[in-house]
Write a protein that holds these residues in place. Structure first.
Motif, PDB file in Angstrom:
ATOM      1  N   GLY A 168      26.210  54.394   2.222  1.00 30.01           N
ATOM      2  CA  GLY A 168      26.857  54.591   0.933  1.00 30.01           C
ATOM      3  C   GLY A 168      27.611  55.899   0.856  1.00 30.01           C
ATOM      4  O   GLY A 168      28.759  55.953   0.395  1.00 30.01           O
ATOM      5  N   ALA A 169      26.981  56.975   1.315  1.00 25.34           N
ATOM      6  CA  ALA A 169      27.636  58.292   1.283  1.00 25.34           C
ATOM      7  C   ALA A 169      28.889  58.284   2.152  1.00 25.34           C
ATOM      8  O   ALA A 169      29.937  58.812   1.776  1.00 25.34           O
ATOM      9  CB  ALA A 169      26.660  59.368   1.744  1.00 25.34           C
ATOM     10  N   GLY A 170      28.790  57.663   3.336  1.00 26.70           N
ATOM     11  CA  GLY A 170      29.951  57.598   4.218  1.00 26.70           C
ATOM     12  C   GLY A 170      31.084  56.796   3.621  1.00 26.70           C
ATOM     13  O   GLY A 170      32.257  57.158   3.757  1.00 26.70           O
ATOM     14  N   ALA A 171      30.749  55.695   2.926  1.00 27.79           N
ATOM     15  CA  ALA A 171      31.777  54.868   2.297  1.00 27.79           C
ATOM     16  C   ALA A 171      32.523  55.635   1.220  1.00 27.79           C
ATOM     17  O   ALA A 171      33.750  55.539   1.108  1.00 27.79           O
ATOM     18  CB  ALA A 171      31.144  53.613   1.714  1.00 27.79           C
ATOM     19  N   VAL A 228      42.134  54.755   7.545  1.00 32.24           N
ATOM     20  CA  VAL A 228      41.506  56.040   7.229  1.00 32.24           C
ATOM     21  C   VAL A 228      40.112  55.814   6.646  1.00 32.24           C
ATOM     22  O   VAL A 228      39.155  56.502   7.016  1.00 32.24           O
ATOM     23  CB  VAL A 228      42.377  56.848   6.246  1.00 32.24           C
ATOM     24  N   LEU A 229      39.975  54.846   5.740  1.00 32.00           N
ATOM     25  CA  LEU A 229      38.669  54.618   5.131  1.00 32.00           C
ATOM     26  C   LEU A 229      37.630  54.188   6.169  1.00 32.00           C
ATOM     27  O   LEU A 229      36.518  54.723   6.210  1.00 32.00           O
ATOM     28  CB  LEU A 229      38.765  53.558   4.038  1.00 32.00           C
ATOM     29  N   VAL A 230      37.991  53.217   7.006  1.00 33.59           N
ATOM     30  CA  VAL A 230      37.033  52.727   7.995  1.00 33.59           C
ATOM     31  C   VAL A 230      36.666  53.831   8.995  1.00 33.59           C
ATOM     32  O   VAL A 230      35.483  54.020   9.313  1.00 33.59           O
ATOM     33  CB  VAL A 230      37.596  51.484   8.724  1.00 33.59           C
ATOM     34  N   ALA A 231      37.679  54.573   9.480  1.00 33.96           N
ATOM     35  CA  ALA A 231      37.413  55.610  10.478  1.00 33.96           C
ATOM     36  C   ALA A 231      36.601  56.752   9.891  1.00 33.96           C
ATOM     37  O   ALA A 231      35.554  57.152  10.433  1.00 33.96           O
ATOM     38  CB  ALA A 231      38.733  56.128  11.047  1.00 33.96           C
ATOM     39  N   VAL A 232      37.060  57.294   8.775  1.00 37.32           N
ATOM     40  CA  VAL A 232      36.358  58.424   8.158  1.00 37.32           C
ATOM     41  C   VAL A 232      35.001  57.977   7.623  1.00 37.32           C
ATOM     42  O   VAL A 232      33.999  58.697   7.759  1.00 37.32           O
ATOM     43  CB  VAL A 232      37.213  59.043   7.037  1.00 37.32           C
ATOM     44  N   GLY A 233      34.947  56.788   7.017  1.00 37.16           N
ATOM     45  CA  GLY A 233      33.686  56.290   6.489  1.00 37.16           C
ATOM     46  C   GLY A 233      32.640  56.098   7.565  1.00 37.16           C
ATOM     47  O   GLY A 233      31.456  56.409   7.364  1.00 37.16           O
ATOM     48  N   TYR A 234      33.058  55.601   8.721  1.00 40.93           N
ATOM     49  CA  TYR A 234      32.099  55.400   9.819  1.00 40.93           C
ATOM     50  C   TYR A 234      31.596  56.731  10.363  1.00 40.93           C
ATOM     51  O   TYR A 234      30.390  56.923  10.559  1.00 40.93           O
ATOM     52  CB  TYR A 234      32.751  54.592  10.934  1.00 40.93           C
ATOM     53  N   VAL A 235      32.517  57.665  10.600  1.00 39.87           N
ATOM     54  CA  VAL A 235      32.120  58.982  11.128  1.00 39.87           C
ATOM     55  C   VAL A 235      31.215  59.709  10.131  1.00 39.87           C
ATOM     56  O   VAL A 235      30.192  60.301  10.509  1.00 39.87           O
ATOM     57  CB  VAL A 235      33.366  59.832  11.445  1.00 39.87           C
ATOM     58  N   ALA A 236      31.577  59.656   8.851  1.00 38.99           N
ATOM     59  CA  ALA A 236      30.760  60.316   7.833  1.00 38.99           C
ATOM     60  C   ALA A 236      29.381  59.681   7.750  1.00 38.99           C
ATOM     61  O   ALA A 236      28.376  60.371   7.522  1.00 38.99           O
ATOM     62  CB  ALA A 236      31.457  60.235   6.474  1.00 38.99           C
ATOM     63  N   THR A 246      42.650  50.859   0.582  1.00 41.74           N
ATOM     64  CA  THR A 246      41.400  51.581   0.323  1.00 41.74           C
ATOM     65  C   THR A 246      40.312  50.638  -0.174  1.00 41.74           C
ATOM     66  O   THR A 246      39.175  50.661   0.311  1.00 41.74           O
ATOM     67  CB  THR A 246      41.636  52.696  -0.717  1.00 41.74           C
ATOM     68  N   LEU A 247      40.654  49.803  -1.127  1.00 39.16           N
ATOM     69  CA  LEU A 247      39.666  48.902  -1.709  1.00 39.16           C
ATOM     70  C   LEU A 247      39.208  47.862  -0.694  1.00 39.16           C
ATOM     71  O   LEU A 247      38.003  47.608  -0.547  1.00 39.16           O
ATOM     72  CB  LEU A 247      40.259  48.222  -2.942  1.00 39.16           C
ATOM     73  N   ALA A 248      40.145  47.247   0.022  1.00 43.13           N
ATOM     74  CA  ALA A 248      39.769  46.259   1.030  1.00 43.13           C
ATOM     75  C   ALA A 248      38.967  46.905   2.154  1.00 43.13           C
ATOM     76  O   ALA A 248      38.067  46.283   2.728  1.00 43.13           O
ATOM     77  CB  ALA A 248      41.013  45.580   1.591  1.00 43.13           C
ATOM     78  N   GLY A 249      39.269  48.166   2.465  1.00 48.44           N
ATOM     79  CA  GLY A 249      38.563  48.864   3.536  1.00 48.44           C
ATOM     80  C   GLY A 249      37.079  49.019   3.271  1.00 48.44           C
ATOM     81  O   GLY A 249      36.261  49.021   4.203  1.00 48.44           O
ATOM     82  N   LEU A 250      36.692  49.155   2.001  1.00 48.75           N
ATOM     83  CA  LEU A 250      35.269  49.248   1.660  1.00 48.75           C
ATOM     84  C   LEU A 250      34.515  48.001   2.107  1.00 48.75           C
ATOM     85  O   LEU A 250      33.397  48.075   2.636  1.00 48.75           O
ATOM     86  CB  LEU A 250      35.101  49.460   0.153  1.00 48.75           C
ATOM     87  N   PHE A 251      35.113  46.828   1.892  1.00 48.51           N
ATOM     88  CA  PHE A 251      34.463  45.581   2.277  1.00 48.51           C
ATOM     89  C   PHE A 251      34.442  45.416   3.792  1.00 48.51           C
ATOM     90  O   PHE A 251      33.451  44.955   4.366  1.00 48.51           O
ATOM     91  CB  PHE A 251      35.174  44.401   1.613  1.00 48.51           C
ATOM     92  N   VAL A 252      35.539  45.768   4.453  1.00 50.46           N
ATOM     93  CA  VAL A 252      35.588  45.678   5.916  1.00 50.46           C
ATOM     94  C   VAL A 252      34.535  46.589   6.538  1.00 50.46           C
ATOM     95  O   VAL A 252      33.806  46.185   7.463  1.00 50.46           O
ATOM     96  CB  VAL A 252      36.998  46.047   6.430  1.00 50.46           C
ATOM     97  N   LEU A 253      34.427  47.805   6.037  1.00 50.06           N
ATOM     98  CA  LEU A 253      33.442  48.754   6.563  1.00 50.06           C
ATOM     99  C   LEU A 253      32.026  48.230   6.372  1.00 50.06           C
ATOM    100  O   LEU A 253      31.193  48.293   7.288  1.00 50.06           O
ATOM    101  CB  LEU A 253      33.603  50.109   5.854  1.00 50.06           C
ATOM    102  N   GLY A 254      31.739  47.685   5.203  1.00 47.84           N
ATOM    103  CA  GLY A 254      30.387  47.220   4.917  1.00 47.84           C
ATOM    104  C   GLY A 254      30.005  45.977   5.686  1.00 47.84           C
ATOM    105  O   GLY A 254      28.881  45.858   6.191  1.00 47.84           O
ATOM    106  N   ILE A 255      30.927  45.035   5.804  1.00 49.36           N
ATOM    107  CA  ILE A 255      30.609  43.756   6.433  1.00 49.36           C
ATOM    108  C   ILE A 255      30.537  43.864   7.955  1.00 49.36           C
ATOM    109  O   ILE A 255      29.672  43.256   8.595  1.00 49.36           O
ATOM    110  CB  ILE A 255      31.644  42.693   6.017  1.00 49.36           C
TER     111      ILE A 255
END
Length: 620
Positions: free
Chosen positions: A555-558, A590-598, A539-548
Motif C-alpha cells: 500500500g505504501a509503495g502504491a 512511472v507508477l509501476v516502477a516507482v511503486g514496486y521499488v518503494a 496513473t489510475l490504471a497503473g494502480l490496478f496493474v501494480l496490484g494485480i
C-alpha cells in the motif's frame, strides 16, 4: 499562390510550404493581412488587376467589390459578390482587427487618390431554419429518455438496484451500453471533423481493441470474484484505504471534466443549427440527462444506452447515405478527393517522435490510455457487474468489441464524405464555423426536413449515453467509497437518497463547467478530452496493474508510485508538452516502477493476497 517552381511542396528556412489553389482573380495590393475567421477561412478584400491600373483617375471604375474567401481544409476559393459597400473598396492599405471586426483605414479609392474613410468587414454566422418538424422530432426523443427514467424509477428499491441493476441486465444490452458509454458525442461529432480536417491518422487509435482478451481473461475474473460495486474497492483490499480513496477521487475528477466536454460538443452543434445559444443548449442537455439518470439509476442508463445506440448509429448511416446521394461521383469522388489532399494515411510517420502523432506513439498511447477505460474506470467496469455472471459479462465485452471498430470507421468515412461534399460545394461552408461543427452544419443545412431532427437526436443520444454513465458511476463511487465510510450507520434507504442527490449535484457541477468551456477558446474539444484522459489515466490504471501483477507491491509503495506518477506527468506537461498520447504510457510506467521499488524499500505488514493477484486467481 505563385506558379513559380511548380512544386506542390518545398522546404524554405527549415519549414514546409504547400502551394494552395490559385486565386480566382488577380488581387494585387489588396488590404492585408487577410481576414481569418472560423477555424480555416481566410478572406481577401479589395485588390486589383494589372488592366485596371491603366485607367486615368477621373474615369477609373473603382476596385472590385467582391471578397475572395479561401478554405484551408478543402483548398478552395469562392467569390462573394458585393461584399464591400459601393465605393468602399480600397487597395494599398494595411488592415487590422478592431473590436472583433476586420477594419480598413484609408487606402486608395482609385490610382493616386487616398481616402479618409474607415470601414469594417465582419463574417456573420447564418442560422439555418431548423423548423418545427425537426424541433418536434428532437423534443420527442428527449421526452422519451425522461420517460425511461420514470419507468425504471419504480424498480430502484436499493443501492444495488441503483448502481448494479440487481445484476439482471442481459449481456447484449450491457455490451451496447459499454459501446455507447465509450463512444459519446466526441466520436459522433469530433471524429468526422478530425477526418474532415486532418485525415484518418487517428483511426490507428482503435489499436485498443487488442486489450479485450486481457480484459476478459485477466481483469474481469477479479472484479466478478470480488463482487464489488465500486471498482476502487479492490484497491483497498489489495493495498489500503488511501489507495482506494485516491483512485476513486481521481476517477471522479476525470469524469467531471468529461461531462463538461461531452455537454459542450452537442450544445455547440445545436447552437450552430438553431437560434438557441450555447448556454441555453448546455442547460437543456444537462437538465434532461440529470433527470432521467437520477430517477432510473443504472437500469435507465443501460436501456437508454441501447436505444441511443440504434439512434446514433442509424443517424450516422442515414447521414452518410444522404451525403453520397449529393455527390455526383459517389464513393469514387470521396476517394479521389481525399487522395488529392493527402487525407488518408499519407501524413503518418513511423518515427518515434514524441512531438507528433506517429504510428508507434498512437498505438502505444491508445493501449495505455484505454487501460483506464476498460480496467480501472468505474463507468465501464460497472457494466461488468450488472450481468448475472462472469460469462455474461465476457459476452458484453466481446459485443462492444465487435461494434466499436466498424462504428469508428463509419464516422471517419462520414468525415471524408463531408470533405468531398464541401470540396465540390465550398460556398456552402460557414466562414465563422469551427471544424468541430462541420457535421452538424451538414445536418442542419443539407438534410431534408424531419430527417435533420432525427440525426440531431443521434448527436444528443451520443452525448447523453456518456453523461448518464458518468453521473451514475460518480454517484456509485461517492456513496460506496466515501459516504458509507464516513456515515457508517446510514441505512441503505438513506444511501439511495444520497445517491440520487449526488447525481443531481454532480450534474449541476458538470453543466457549470461546460458553460466555462463554452466561453474559452478551445481549438478542438476532442483533443482537450484526450489530453485530460491521458494526463491522469495512466496513473489510475497503473494502480490496478501494480496490484494485480505484483505480489511484492504494498500500500505504501502504491501511494508513493501514484504521487510520483502524477508529479512526473504534470512536470512533463509543463516543461515539455509532448503530444497527449505520451502521458498515459509515462504515467503508468512511472507508477509501476516507482511503486514496486518503494514497496521493496519500505517496510510493510504481511497481507493475505488470496484472490487479489494474478498468481492466485481461481481457475474458471
Amino acid at each position: 499562390t505563385s506558379k513559380a517552381g511548380g512544386a506542390r511542396n518545398s522546404n524554405a528556412a527549415g519549414g514546409t510550404w504547400r502551394r494552395i489553389a490559385d486565386l480566382p482573380r488577380e488581387a494585387a495590393a489588396a488590404a492585408s493581412p487577410a481576414l481569418a475567421s472560423g477555424a480555416a477561412h481566410l478572406t481577401i478584400v479589395g485588390g486589383t488587376s494589372a488592366a485596371a491600373q491603366h485607367f486615368d483617375p477621373p474615369s477609373h471604375p473603382g476596385w472590385p467589390r467582391d471578397a475572395l474567401v479561401y478554405h484551408a481544409v478543402t483548398d478552395r476559393w469562392i467569390t462573394v459578390d458585393d461584399a464591400v459597400p459601393e465605393g468602399a473598396s480600397r487597395v494599398t492599405v494595411p488592415a487590422t482587427t478592431w473590436n472583433g471586426k476586420y477594419t480598413v483605414v484609408s487606402g486608395e479609392r482609385s490610382p493616386g487618390r487616398r481616402s479618409p474613410d474607415v470601414f469594417a468587414v465582419e463574417a456573420v454566422a447564418r442560422q439555418a431554419d431548423f423548423g418545427w418538424v425537426n424541433y418536434t422530432s428532437l423534443a420527442l426523443y428527449l421526452a422519451a429518455m425522461i420517460g425511461v427514467g420514470v419507468y425504471f424509477s419504480r424498480r430502484n428499491k436499493t443501492t444495488d438496484d441503483f448502481f448494479r441493476g440487481g445484476q439482471h441486465i442481459p449481456a447484449w444490452a450491457a455490451g451496447l451500453s459499454i459501446f455507447a458509454t465509450v463512444l459519446s458525442s466526441l466520436t459522433y461529432m469530433a471524429i468526422p471533423s478530425v477526418a474532415f480536417a486532418d485525415g484518418w491518422t487517428l483511426f490507428i487509435n482503435n489499436a485498443y481493441i487488442l486489450l479485450m482478451p486481457l480484459v476478459v481473461f485477466v481483469f474481469l475474473p477479479f472484479y466478478r470474484q470480488l463482487d464489488v460495486t465500486s471498482v476502487y474497492e479492490y484497491l483497498e483490499r489489495r493495498f489500503n484505504a488511501a489507495a482506494r480513496l485516491a483512485g476513486s477521487m481521481l476517477f471522479m475528477f476525470f469524469q467531471g471534466g468529461r461531462i463538461a466536454v461531452v455537454l459542450y460538443l452537442p450544445s455547440l452543434a445545436l447552437s450552430t443549427v438553431t437560434d438557441f445559444n450555447v448556454v441555453t443548449c448546455i442547460l437543456i442537455m444537462g437538465t434532461v440527462s440529470i433527470v432521467y439518470t437520477m430517477m432510473g439509476g443504472i437500469e435507465a442508463v443501460v436501456w437508454t444506452d441501447v436505444v441511443q445506440t440504434f439512434v446514433l448509429v442509424g443517424g450516422a448511416l442515414l447521414s452518410l447515405g444522404l451525403v453520397l446521394a449529393r455527390l455526383d461521383g459517389g464513393v469514387m469522388q470521396i476517394v479521389e478527393t481525399v487522395d488529392a489532399v493527402d487525407r488518408f494515411f499519407e501524413p503518418v510517420t513511423w518515427d518515434v517522435n514524441f512531438a507528433v502523432a506517429s504510428v508507434w506513439i498512437i498505438v502505444v498511447g491508445s493501449l495505455f490510455s484505454n487501460m483506464l477505460t476498460y480496467t480501472a474506470s468505474q463507468d465501464v467496469v460497472q457494466r461488468y457487474m450488472t450481468t448475472k455472471d462472469e460469462a455474461s459479462a465476457a459476452r458484453a465485452i466481446w459485443t462492444n468489441a465487435a461494434i466499436a471498430v466498424p462504428a469508428n470507421a463509419l464516422f471517419f468515412v462520414i468525415g471524408s464524405a463531408l470533405l468531398a461534399f464541401y470540396s465540390a460545394h465550398p460556398d456552402r461552408l460557414d466562414p465563422t464555423m469551427k471544424n468541430d461543427a462541420v457535421f452538424p452544419l451538414f445536418i442542419a443545412r443539407e438534410l431534408p426536413i424531419g430527417l435533420a431532427g432525427i440525426v440531431m437526436a443521434g448527436v444528443f443520444a451520443a452525448a447523453q449515453s456518456t453523461i448518464s454513465s458518468s453521473l451514475n458511476s460518480i454517484a456509485a463511487c461517492y456513496v460506496t467509497d466515501f459516504h458509507r465510510r464516513i456515515w457508517t450507520s446510514s441505512t441503505d434507504a438513506a444511501c439511495l437518497r444520497v445517491a440520487r442527490a449526488a447525481t443531481v449535484i454532480v450534474g449541476v457541477a458538470g453543466t457549470a463547467a461546460a458553460l466555462v468551456i463554452a466561453k474559452a477558446n478551445v481549438r478542438s474539444a476532442f483533443d482537450l478530452f484526450l489530453e485530460i484522459l491521458s494526463l491522469f489515466g495512466g496513473t489510475l490504471a497503473g494502480l490496478f496493474v501494480l496490484g494485480i501483477f505484483s505480489r511484492r507491491a504494498s500500500g505504501a509503495g502504491a501511494v508513493v508510485g501514484a504521487v510520483a506518477s502524477v508529479a512526473v506527468v504534470v512536470a512533463v506537461k509543463v516543461l515539455w508538452s509532448p503530444i497527449y498520447f505520451v502521458y498515459a504510457p509515462l504515467g503508468m510506467t512511472v507508477l509501476v516502477a516507482v511503486g514496486y521499488v518503494a514497496s521493496v524499500l519500505l517496510p510493510a505488514s504481511s497481507k493475505d493476497l488470496a484472490g487479489l493477484t494474478i498468481h492466485t486467481r481461481r481457475s474458471r
